[in-house]
Design a protein around this motif. Sequence first.
Motif, PDB file in Angstrom:
ATOM      1  N   LYS A 289       0.870  -0.842   0.217  1.00 42.23           N
ATOM      2  CA  LYS A 289      -0.076   0.111   0.176  1.00 42.23           C
ATOM      3  C   LYS A 289       0.809   1.191   0.045  1.00 42.23           C
ATOM      4  O   LYS A 289       1.895   1.682   0.325  1.00 42.23           O
ATOM      5  N   THR A 290       0.192   2.042  -0.095  1.00 42.66           N
ATOM      6  CA  THR A 290       1.216   3.472  -0.548  1.00 42.66           C
ATOM      7  C   THR A 290       1.354   3.748   1.008  1.00 42.66           C
ATOM      8  O   THR A 290       0.630   3.725   1.867  1.00 42.66           O
TER       9      THR A 290
ATOM     10  N   ALA B  94      12.455   5.926  -9.809  1.00 42.30           N
ATOM     11  CA  ALA B  94      12.109   7.664 -10.242  1.00 42.30           C
ATOM     12  C   ALA B  94      11.142   8.517  -8.919  1.00 42.30           C
ATOM     13  O   ALA B  94      11.778   8.312  -8.390  1.00 42.30           O
ATOM     14  N   ARG B  95       9.882   7.174  -8.603  1.00 43.50           N
ATOM     15  CA  ARG B  95       8.990   8.000  -7.878  1.00 43.50           C
ATOM     16  C   ARG B  95       9.443   7.729  -6.385  1.00 43.50           C
ATOM     17  O   ARG B  95       8.062   7.591  -5.645  1.00 43.50           O
ATOM     18  N   ALA B  96      10.377   6.373  -6.266  1.00 34.30           N
ATOM     19  CA  ALA B  96      10.200   5.421  -4.903  1.00 34.30           C
ATOM     20  C   ALA B  96      11.306   7.094  -3.989  1.00 34.30           C
ATOM     21  O   ALA B  96      11.808   6.809  -4.035  1.00 34.30           O
TER      22      ALA B  96
ATOM     23  N   TYR C 135       2.309   7.071  -4.880  1.00 30.74           N
ATOM     24  CA  TYR C 135       1.481   7.042  -4.891  1.00 30.74           C
ATOM     25  C   TYR C 135       1.016   5.137  -5.745  1.00 30.74           C
ATOM     26  O   TYR C 135       2.322   4.424  -6.389  1.00 30.74           O
ATOM     27  N   SER C 136      -0.365   5.382  -6.005  1.00 30.13           N
ATOM     28  CA  SER C 136      -0.362   3.995  -6.302  1.00 30.13           C
ATOM     29  C   SER C 136       0.309   3.486  -7.685  1.00 30.13           C
ATOM     30  O   SER C 136       0.348   4.094  -8.286  1.00 30.13           O
ATOM     31  N   GLY C 137       0.084   2.056  -7.927  1.00 33.29           N
ATOM     32  CA  GLY C 137       0.538   2.237  -9.243  1.00 33.29           C
ATOM     33  C   GLY C 137       1.704   1.197  -9.909  1.00 33.29           C
ATOM     34  O   GLY C 137       1.862  -0.005  -8.755  1.00 33.29           O
ATOM     35  N   VAL C 138       1.796   0.396 -10.372  1.00 31.04           N
ATOM     36  CA  VAL C 138       2.145  -0.536 -10.781  1.00 31.04           C
ATOM     37  C   VAL C 138       3.732  -0.138 -11.634  1.00 31.04           C
ATOM     38  O   VAL C 138       4.411   0.567 -12.364  1.00 31.04           O
ATOM     39  N   TYR C 139       4.653  -0.347 -10.525  1.00 29.63           N
ATOM     40  CA  TYR C 139       6.188   0.320 -10.456  1.00 29.63           C
ATOM     41  C   TYR C 139       7.013  -1.204 -11.400  1.00 29.63           C
ATOM     42  O   TYR C 139       7.401  -1.914 -10.587  1.00 29.63           O
TER      43      TYR C 139
ATOM     44  N   VAL D 128       6.903  -4.631  -8.492  1.00 31.64           N
ATOM     45  CA  VAL D 128       5.734  -4.011  -6.999  1.00 31.64           C
ATOM     46  C   VAL D 128       4.357  -2.941  -7.755  1.00 31.64           C
ATOM     47  O   VAL D 128       4.743  -2.357  -8.428  1.00 31.64           O
ATOM     48  N   GLU D 129       3.400  -4.124  -6.817  1.00 32.16           N
ATOM     49  CA  GLU D 129       1.732  -3.082  -7.375  1.00 32.16           C
ATOM     50  C   GLU D 129       1.739  -2.352  -5.799  1.00 32.16           C
ATOM     51  O   GLU D 129       1.613  -2.639  -5.125  1.00 32.16           O
ATOM     52  N   VAL D 130       1.217  -0.730  -6.283  1.00 32.81           N
ATOM     53  CA  VAL D 130       0.876  -0.467  -5.256  1.00 32.81           C
ATOM     54  C   VAL D 130       0.016   0.149  -5.243  1.00 32.81           C
ATOM     55  O   VAL D 130      -0.719   0.637  -5.936  1.00 32.81           O
ATOM     56  N   LYS D 131      -0.553  -0.345  -4.137  1.00 30.11           N
ATOM     57  CA  LYS D 131      -2.442   0.123  -4.022  1.00 30.11           C
ATOM     58  C   LYS D 131      -2.683   1.448  -3.065  1.00 30.11           C
ATOM     59  O   LYS D 131      -1.823   1.372  -2.004  1.00 30.11           O
TER      60      LYS D 131
END
Length: 504
Positions: A375-376, A405-407, A436-440, A466-469
């Motif tokens: 999760k975020t 980059a967004r990590a 932020y959510s998304g698939v990274y 990694v999938e971020v919900k």
Amino acid sequence: GLNPGESERFIWDQKDNQGRQVKPGRYEVTVRFSGEEWGDWFEIIGPYAEITWFSPPALLYIGRTNEMRVKVKNYTYGWENEILRLDLTITLGGYQSRIASIPLSFTSFLEEKEYTIPIPVPSGITPGTARLLLELYWERFDEKIVFDSKSFYSNVASPPSVEMEITKPDTAFLGDQVKFEVLLRNTGTEQVQATLKVIAEGFLPKELEKAVEISPGTEMVEILLVPQEVGDKKVKFELYLDGSKLEEKEETTTVYEKESEIELLGFEIPQNISLNSQFEVKVKLRNSGDREESVRVKIVADWADGNKEISTVIPAGGEKEISFTLVPTKKGSKEIALEIYRGSSKILGDSRKIEIITGKPKVVLEKRVSKPIVKTGEVIEVTVEFRNEGSGIAKNLVITDKPPARATIVGGDLTWTGDLAPGETGTLRYSIQFSYSGVYSLTPAEAKYEDEEGNEEKTISNSVSVEVKEKEGEKGKGIPGFTYHQTVLVLLVMVMMLWRRLRG
């Protein structure tokens, strides 16, 4: 007191308060007169020593050479190459004689040595109580300067009627236990307390003592020895009564090399070995004899590091496999030798030729995350495990990784540097989180290194996703039910539609 113009000379004869010669060294003289004080230093040089310990015998036997031990400490100062002496004088009734005189020599100041003084008692002397005088002195021209002396009393008596006979083996084999029989015959009428001392060079044990009660008649004492050296070996037997040597005998036994009953069944080594890589040497032995054998197995290879010597016991009729782990430190054609010893004697040997080659490193990377779905705001751990599966050292190894980059990096290291030997492993760890959510997609980690000849190598790991919900109840991070990328896409479409309406 002294009147004006008068003087007084003081002469010191270098004696202490007991009238003994003082030790050489540095001394201070002080003069006090009318409340004033003068002082100066002077040195006394020359030879000097003292008796620090001695073992006077309580009983001396007529017609025998008895012994005593004496320790002497050297105080010679500013004087070199001077010989001192120890004299022993016996007085009994009207008989007086110097029965021993030995020279003493030292190499350093405060050196202490132990000496054995023989005490021969002549056959014609009458039994009684004798006074013995031990003198430590230095002869200067015709003058005898005594530094120390010790006097003691000993009883002088006829020796007891005890005889010693030795039965010994003429020959023996290396490593085989041999038996010496000592027959003690007491022809007197009283029991005698004696000590039998054995000195056996080239045998084990080298020295031993046995206390023996010898009743009238005979007493048999068995001495068991194990020869450790080949050749003619002497064994000395000394019989002591009340601390005095009564009798001494020396016997010779010839020790031969025994035919080995140990067989070499195998000597295995790899044909080609990589530099700085471990390899194993296997040795297999068999004992065809009817008793266990102790052997020492030695590998001779100055071009390799590791334990090269192992001692083991092989049971009768049994086999034993011995393994050595070595690491070659030099390349090229080399010889490795095997030597097998029983005691101090070599009984078997063999050698091989091997080739030490330059090994090639092979670094393998594996990347993983602690959770594939998070999760975020949740922290996850990224692990890059690396290992050298090759046969050479990976030199100047640099492991690097780069998060998305967004990590956000929470902790840990993104770089590892060093050398990695064959078979060694390591781990690079760091922690990240996403807002932020998304698939990274986490791109592969990279390894750069050199082989032992300086050639550069490069390899990469696998990539992971990694999938971020979106965290439940969280607002403002996007349109509910949409991922971050979907939210961005919807907003772009809405902006385009608004722009077209404004233009129309």
